[in-house]
Scaffold this motif. Sequence first.
Motif, mmCIF file in Angstrom:
data_model
loop_
_atom_site.group_PDB
_atom_site.id
_atom_site.type_symbol
_atom_site.label_atom_id
_atom_site.label_comp_id
_atom_site.label_asym_id
_atom_site.label_seq_id
_atom_site.Cartn_x
_atom_site.Cartn_y
_atom_site.Cartn_z
ATOM 1 N N ARG B 652 45.018 51.986 23.284
ATOM 2 C CA ARG B 652 45.258 50.574 23.520
ATOM 3 C C ARG B 652 44.455 50.093 24.730
ATOM 4 N NH1 ARG B 652 47.420 48.133 20.122
ATOM 5 N NH2 ARG B 652 49.264 48.655 18.908
ATOM 6 N N GLY B 653 43.228 50.576 24.806
ATOM 7 C CA GLY B 653 42.431 50.211 25.974
ATOM 8 C C GLY B 653 41.563 48.991 25.713
ATOM 9 N N VAL B 654 41.405 48.152 26.741
ATOM 10 C CA VAL B 654 40.417 47.069 26.675
ATOM 11 C C VAL B 654 39.584 47.110 27.945
ATOM 12 C CG1 VAL B 654 41.757 45.501 25.231
ATOM 13 C CG2 VAL B 654 41.986 45.406 27.714
ATOM 14 N N VAL B 655 38.396 46.562 27.862
ATOM 15 C CA VAL B 655 37.540 46.457 29.038
ATOM 16 C C VAL B 655 37.421 44.969 29.352
ATOM 17 C CG1 VAL B 655 35.186 46.809 29.890
ATOM 18 C CG2 VAL B 655 36.278 48.569 28.482
ATOM 19 N N VAL B 656 37.517 44.603 30.635
ATOM 20 C CA VAL B 656 37.373 43.183 30.986
ATOM 21 C C VAL B 656 36.169 43.017 31.907
ATOM 22 C CG1 VAL B 656 39.836 42.747 30.781
ATOM 23 C CG2 VAL B 656 38.869 43.353 33.009
ATOM 24 N N ASP B 657 35.668 41.793 31.981
ATOM 25 C CA ASP B 657 34.551 41.585 32.908
ATOM 26 C C ASP B 657 35.074 41.152 34.275
ATOM 27 O OD1 ASP B 657 35.210 38.944 32.577
ATOM 28 O OD2 ASP B 657 33.181 38.280 32.051
ATOM 29 N N LYS B 658 34.155 41.085 35.234
ATOM 30 C CA LYS B 658 34.553 40.833 36.611
ATOM 31 C C LYS B 658 35.201 39.454 36.754
ATOM 32 C CE LYS B 658 32.725 41.941 41.149
ATOM 33 N NZ LYS B 658 32.801 40.740 41.927
ATOM 34 N N GLU B 659 34.695 38.509 35.971
ATOM 35 C CA GLU B 659 35.231 37.148 35.997
ATOM 36 C C GLU B 659 36.726 37.177 35.664
ATOM 37 O OE1 GLU B 659 33.026 34.436 36.410
ATOM 38 O OE2 GLU B 659 34.695 33.017 36.402
ATOM 39 N N PHE B 660 37.062 37.973 34.650
ATOM 40 C CA PHE B 660 38.455 38.106 34.237
ATOM 41 C C PHE B 660 39.270 38.747 35.357
ATOM 42 C CE2 PHE B 660 42.109 39.983 32.222
ATOM 43 C CZ PHE B 660 42.444 39.101 31.200
ATOM 44 N N ALA B 661 38.724 39.858 35.868
ATOM 45 C CA ALA B 661 39.434 40.581 36.919
ATOM 46 C C ALA B 661 39.646 39.683 38.134
ATOM 47 C CB ALA B 661 38.642 41.825 37.312
ATOM 48 N N ASN B 662 38.634 38.912 38.493
ATOM 49 C CA ASN B 662 38.755 38.039 39.667
ATOM 50 C C ASN B 662 39.795 36.960 39.459
ATOM 51 O OD1 ASN B 662 36.848 39.410 41.038
ATOM 52 N ND2 ASN B 662 35.182 37.951 40.647
ATOM 53 N N ARG B 663 39.865 36.454 38.232
ATOM 54 C CA ARG B 663 40.799 35.362 38.012
ATOM 55 C C ARG B 663 42.248 35.849 38.034
ATOM 56 N NH1 ARG B 663 40.945 31.377 32.897
ATOM 57 N NH2 ARG B 663 38.817 30.906 33.532
ATOM 58 N N TYR B 664 42.493 36.980 37.358
ATOM 59 C CA TYR B 664 43.885 37.408 37.205
ATOM 60 C C TYR B 664 44.324 38.459 38.221
ATOM 61 C CZ TYR B 664 43.672 34.743 32.917
ATOM 62 O OH TYR B 664 43.533 33.722 32.023
ATOM 63 N N PHE B 665 43.342 39.148 38.779
ATOM 64 C CA PHE B 665 43.697 40.184 39.752
ATOM 65 C C PHE B 665 42.843 40.034 41.004
ATOM 66 C CE2 PHE B 665 44.314 41.796 35.449
ATOM 67 C CZ PHE B 665 45.673 42.062 35.466
ATOM 68 N N PRO B 666 43.141 39.033 41.806
ATOM 69 C CA PRO B 666 42.286 38.781 42.973
ATOM 70 C C PRO B 666 42.317 39.928 43.984
ATOM 71 C CG PRO B 666 44.074 37.151 42.800
ATOM 72 C CD PRO B 666 44.234 38.089 41.654
ATOM 73 N N ASN B 667 43.301 40.817 43.871
ATOM 74 C CA ASN B 667 43.370 41.925 44.836
ATOM 75 C C ASN B 667 42.631 43.166 44.358
ATOM 76 O OD1 ASN B 667 45.037 40.235 46.326
ATOM 77 N ND2 ASN B 667 46.859 40.983 45.230
#
Lengths: 110, 909
Positions: B652-667
């Motif tokens: 159940r793995g997905v890969v996200v891009d940095k834009e996604f990570a920055n928006r939802y996980f700013p830390n």
Amino acid sequence: MSKDKKDLLQGTLDLLVMRILKAGSRHGYDIVKRIELLSEDTIRVGEGSLYPSLHRLEKRGYVQAHWAQSETGRRAKFYNLTPEGKSMVQEKESYWLEFTSAVNLVLKNA
Amino acid sequence: MNARLFIRRCSYLAASLFGINRRQADLDEEVQFHIEMRAHDLRNSGMSKDEASREALKLFGGIEKFKEHSRDAWGTRMVTDSIRDVRHSIRSLYKSKGFSLTVLLTLGLGLGGNATVASILSAVLGPPPYSEPNRVVEIFNNYPGAGIGRSSSNIPLYLDYRANVVALDFVALTNRIAVNITTDASAVRGHGLLATADYFRVFGIQPILGQFFEETHCIQGNDKVIVLTESFWRTHYASDPSIVGRAIVVDSVPLTVLGVAPKLAEWHHGDLDFFRAWAWSAQREQFEKTVYYGRDNNYANLWARLKSSSSIREAKAQIDYLESLFLDKSTQQTKDWRALHQHESIVETLQQSKIAQFGDSLHLLQGGLFLVLLIGCVNVGNLQLSRGLKRLPEIKTRVVLGASRWVLVRWLLIDSIVLSLGGFFCGLLLAWSGIHWVNKLVLDDMLPTVGWIGIDQGAIRLVLVLSILVALCIGAFALSILLGGNLDLGVGQNTTKISQSKMMKRLRSGLVSFQLAMTTILLLVAALLLQSFYRALNEDTGLNTEKVVVASVTLPRQIYRESEKIANLRVRLTESLHQTPGVESVAFASYLPSLSAHAIGPARVPAFEELNGEDFSNVNYNTVSRDYFEVLGIRVLEGNTFRLADLRGEGRGVVVDKEFANRYFPNNDALGKQICANSSRLLPLKKRSTIIGVVETVKHNGLDSVGSDSKTKNGSMPLVYLPLSPQSRDRELNVLVRGDLTRNDLVSEVRGHIQSLNSQLAIFRNSSLEQLLKASVNDRRAFMLLIAILGGMALLLSLVGIYGVLSFEIRQRKHEIGIRLAVGGSTKQMLGDILKQSLLQAGIGLALGVLAAWFLGGRLADLLFKVSPNDPAVYFITLSSLLLVLLSASLVPALRVTRIQPIEALKID
């Protein structure tokens, strides 16, 4: 003022020319002589105004021109009235008569 | 006036005009006759022959004057005189070839350019060529709450509106499809529209051959029919009329050709090969009508023809009412969903939606061209002025000889009319070739939905009106100078006195300043746009496109129905490609970065929701195979890419891009967190996936997509990569191969491998990735090229303008400069004087231009990428280089001052 006078004269000349042509086709010189004769030499029509008047009438479609043999045997340009010209001369003549009799009335009774 | 009289008058006028010589001869003869007759009569009354002739002539008066009067009576005098003026002006224009050529070119370019863009504008933004185009509308769904505008429609809405919107005559639903068509020769990729039966009635189109499909064909089982477009019929079947009734194999299914649709049917869709009757299953219809998101699942375009008695407003009101009825009956879930996304229905004519899409760029072009024309007019006016001054002696001679002012006015006016008429024809010629060029080169890329452009009636009228205006401007300009009072000067006097008058000087420098202001605006706008385009293109895409080859196919549903079959094809293709020498790695993806529009949908991020509440903006999705990141050189920032378990469909793995990570996980703690892909808060959180890797953001929504600050524009959207599992039924197959491009022809080898697996597949987008990406911005490139050309034209024209004015002025002041030099003035001083003056003019123009550009800037913001409309660097560079160019343009004529010999200069007067 001078403009009005010229217009009046011009209009009168047109009437005289057309009235003469009502009797049949004539060339320019004939028209001049005819007017002089009928007016008992009172009216002298300058050639300088007769031909422009004829050409103007021709342009407006009241007069038609054609070349034909003259009484001296030389080719001359003859003018005659078109149907429109005939009705126009009628109109102008009655207007003129009405107008002059009105002027005469004023002059007589003033 | 009766008709006969009218005809008589016309024929008299015509005879006077065309038989002028004959009439002249007649008049002569008539006069001659008159005089002879008079002389004849006089002789009869006793005069001698000589005396009679003399007297007759005298009585007649001035013959020439008389003839003049007669000619007046002919009513042709004005015409014949004008013709003479036209001849005169053509002759004099022919004599000064340099001047005429410059003027014709300037006006031609300005007018032709305007006509070209006006034609494009009316083709793109004008009403479409359908019958009663204002009745043809498209119905959209808008979701401003989710940042989605102009979303399409679906089956439930089609059924509802068709049955219940009284304001609509016909309603049709279409869906664009790509297929493999097997022609006699080979397999070709074809584009078609699945359409419901009333589609052709909506657009008011009649078949040119055979017939169109009807309601009965839109039932499953009866739908094995096809209507070809005229283009496809002409190219692939050589316009063979016996095509009707024959079978064509589309995605391995034989379909009977019902008829051929005229070119008009392709107008709105660009590249289109056929229409198919759309027959959906009863199950599908039932499902979509009952599922809670049925009316918001948008995949098809909804078209309608308004009743002639109804307006768009009525249709919209009726649709809104139906939607409110629907909401009243729906569950809370649907109500919430609609409220969140702020759903609204939009009814627009095709013209309105085009204006929304292309209006800005095209109006910008038109504005630029209009400025160029203005600048050109100023130049022509200035040139005409110089020419007028040179002709001043001639004019004065005519005045002395008795020409009235009216004659002069007519002469000058005719001169400028002849000029602008020449400009008009040059302009038409250029417009004609310009449109030809547009049709040939840029239309496909830039305006795919237009189809073709013809030279527009309106554009010709525009050019005509513009050239009349130009003529009047130039004429009035020259007149104001020449009738400005100084005509009473003696014939022999020098012309310099007039040109030195204060009014004239002010006028000239005012014009130059105006011209420079226009140029400044154009150059600033062009510089801003070019800078923006340059930045967009040169921004790091995050991709390593070198050595990557692409090929795409659409797998026909009939053959590749099961997912195993699709997976099998992928495995076999990978194997055979890996055996090819030079191939390093192979990957598959549903979408290609910047080449195809990615899937868009919501995503839920529980960890984010706990802290910040819900986020309703959408994200993009791409389904990719394991080596996708490696092939495209996308850097892995954290974690890993897909493991084998994910690719088998077990993980159940997905890969996200940095834009996604920055928006939802700013830390920076995205790794290991859970998300629900393609899920909104209205669905239970069941299919959770784990983020197993974070990769670098790539430009996936077009190279020229607008930057990351705007939510609504797709360029910025976060991207989630889903694993391409064997269960996937995606039939859009994009093959990406990294390999040694120099070793052999990898492009055609990839093609060969696909064809050896199935020869019926039509391969498209088969090229190196680099070339494809480059081609993807061709439309913008063409637009930028046009803008740059406009800027260049403006610059060139104003250079010519400032150069002309300055050299004229120096020629005029030669005398004065000569005296100043003779009494001890230095050349340097004179030079400084002249340059100071031209810099002052330039300064005023530049300042005005900057001011105007500053105000216009706001309108540009939407078209700019990462450049502020008031970018100081762009302003500084543009203005300083403009100033430099201007300075050198004025330096050339100014340096002539140094060559002035005082003695010679004093001899002028």
